[in-house]
Write an enzyme that holds these catalytic residues in place. Structure first.
Site, mmCIF file in Angstrom:
data_model
loop_
_atom_site.group_PDB
_atom_site.id
_atom_site.type_symbol
_atom_site.label_atom_id
_atom_site.label_comp_id
_atom_site.label_asym_id
_atom_site.label_seq_id
_atom_site.Cartn_x
_atom_site.Cartn_y
_atom_site.Cartn_z
ATOM 1 N N GLY A 1 0.837 -1.200 0.000
ATOM 2 C CA GLY A 1 0.000 0.000 0.000
ATOM 3 C C GLY A 1 0.867 1.242 0.000
ATOM 4 N N GLY B 1 -0.164 -4.912 0.851
ATOM 5 C CA GLY B 1 -1.366 -4.585 0.077
ATOM 6 C C GLY B 1 -1.501 -5.364 -1.213
#
Length: 381
Positions: A93, A141
């Site tokens: 992420g 992520g």
């Protein structure tokens, strides 16, 4: 990346469908995510190669409504997700943006996790077969964008890790769901140490469902696009066919094979203190190496992670993501996340000063507090 990016694409927000239709035409090579329909396949291409395809909020806000649209479309038989640039599927992420937001109390530090986990759940409950081509670095992520789907295709270039305990976070994006479900205590070991699995080992650990050589992926994709039905069996047959023909590293033993007995016994402690005690008592070179690694991690993160996996082992994906959202906000409140990001990603001195600095200083009361419901701020799936 701001909290107003693509506001029309917010979950179920006004104009989400219309925005999704617009996005599906977005194949401009400078866009951060490309969403296109080819044959019977909806194709999501993560397109931030310079950032190793790290996923940010604006990308999440484009991918989510598009998955929902394709799910309803009778002419879409499957969804494929992949990355550009040859180095990474998705390295994680957009941690920097979250750090900056969290420091000043910007709403992005809530929105990012809320919407990322909602997307993870959409992938985990997707009614259309979902095929993730995890070629290259797949961490954090990036794992959330792949592991909950029906099929995950690893290659010899795949590098998997959940390295969050090193930055004062925890293996989120549903890590509390998939990690404790891996065989033995592999998931606990991967979660606490951030150990990296490479190539065929990602399959052997149970994270990937298939292994195909990287150079064969364009041909595989072409065959997937040509499929004429949504049958999971047909997709599985096609993937199995490619998998059987992929001979690279076939004869190699699983990298953790020789240590599995130790992993299963040493990492079965009920507390972090017990795991550390097990490792110290064992005293083997493997155990000493794990102790050294664990000693570098955030003590708070280690305690949160162990409890997250122990609880997540018997929870639904939805309940796990709700729990993880509570933990994400606890991490935004505490010092370790910002310190970990500073030490690992910004100053890169690799010398984080954790607070508290020792496991025994992280009280059970503090840990309990991190798991408490957030009332109207809870994640609702």
């Amino acid at each position: 990346m701001t909290t107003t990016d693509r506001a029309g694409c917010r979950h179920g927000g006004p104009g989400a469908e219309a925005a999704a239709q617009k996005i599906s035409k977005q194949t401009d090579s400078t866009a951060e995510v490309l969403l296109e329909k080819k044959g019977g396949a909806g194709i999501i291409t993560l397109n931030r190669p310079k950032a190793l395809n790290a996923v940010n909020l604006s990308m999440i806000r484009q991918i989510y409504p598009q998955i929902k649209t394709w799910e309803k479309d009778p002419e879409t038989f499957l969804i494929i997700i992949k990355g550009t640039g040859g180095k990474a599927f998705c390295a994680g992420g957009d941690i920097r943006a979250i750090t900056d937001a969290g420091k000043v109390g910007n709403k992005l530090a809530q929105d990012f996790f809320k919407e990322e986990y909602t997307l993870n759940n959409a992938i985990g409950t997707c009614k259309k077969p979902y095929v993730a081509l995890i070629d290259g670095i797949t961490m954090g992520g990036g794992v959330g964008l792949s592991v909950h789907g029906h099929f995950r295709v690893a290659t010899e270039k795949t590098v998997f890790a959940m390295p969050e305990t090193a930055i004062g976070l925890f293996p989120d994006v549903g890590g509390g769901y998939f990690l404790p479900r891996l065989s033995g205590k592999i998931g606990y070991y991967l979660a606490l140490t951030g150990f990296r699995l490479k190539g065929r080992d990602v399959l052997k650990a149970g994270i990937a469902t298939h292994f195909v050589e990287s150079e064969k992926l364009p041909a595989l994709e072409k065959d997937l696009i040509a499929l004429k039905s949504s049958s999971t069996e047909k997709i599985a047959d096609l993937l199995n066919n490619y998998h059987m023909k992929s001979k690279a590293d076939q004869e190699e033993d699983f990298v953790l094979d020789e240590h599995m007995e130790k992993i299963n016994s040493l990492f079965s402690g009920n507390s972090m203190e017990e795991i550390v005690k097990n490792l110290k008592q064992d005293g083997s070179p493997f155990a000493i190496k794990q102790l050294e690694t664990i000693n570098k991690m955030s003590p708070t993160s280690l305690k949160l992670t162990l409890r997250q996996l122990r609880e997540g082992a018997s929870m639904s994906l939805q309940d796990v993501l709700t729990m993880e959202y509570r933990l994400s906000q606890a991490c935004m409140r505490g010092p370790d996340f910002y310190e970990g990001v500073r030490a690992v990603l910004i100053d890169r001195d690799q010398s984080p000063r954790w607070k508290p600095a020792a496991l025994e200083e992280v009280s059970d009361e503090f840990v309990d507090d991190c798991f408490k419901p957030l009332g109207s701020n809870d994640l609702k799936l």
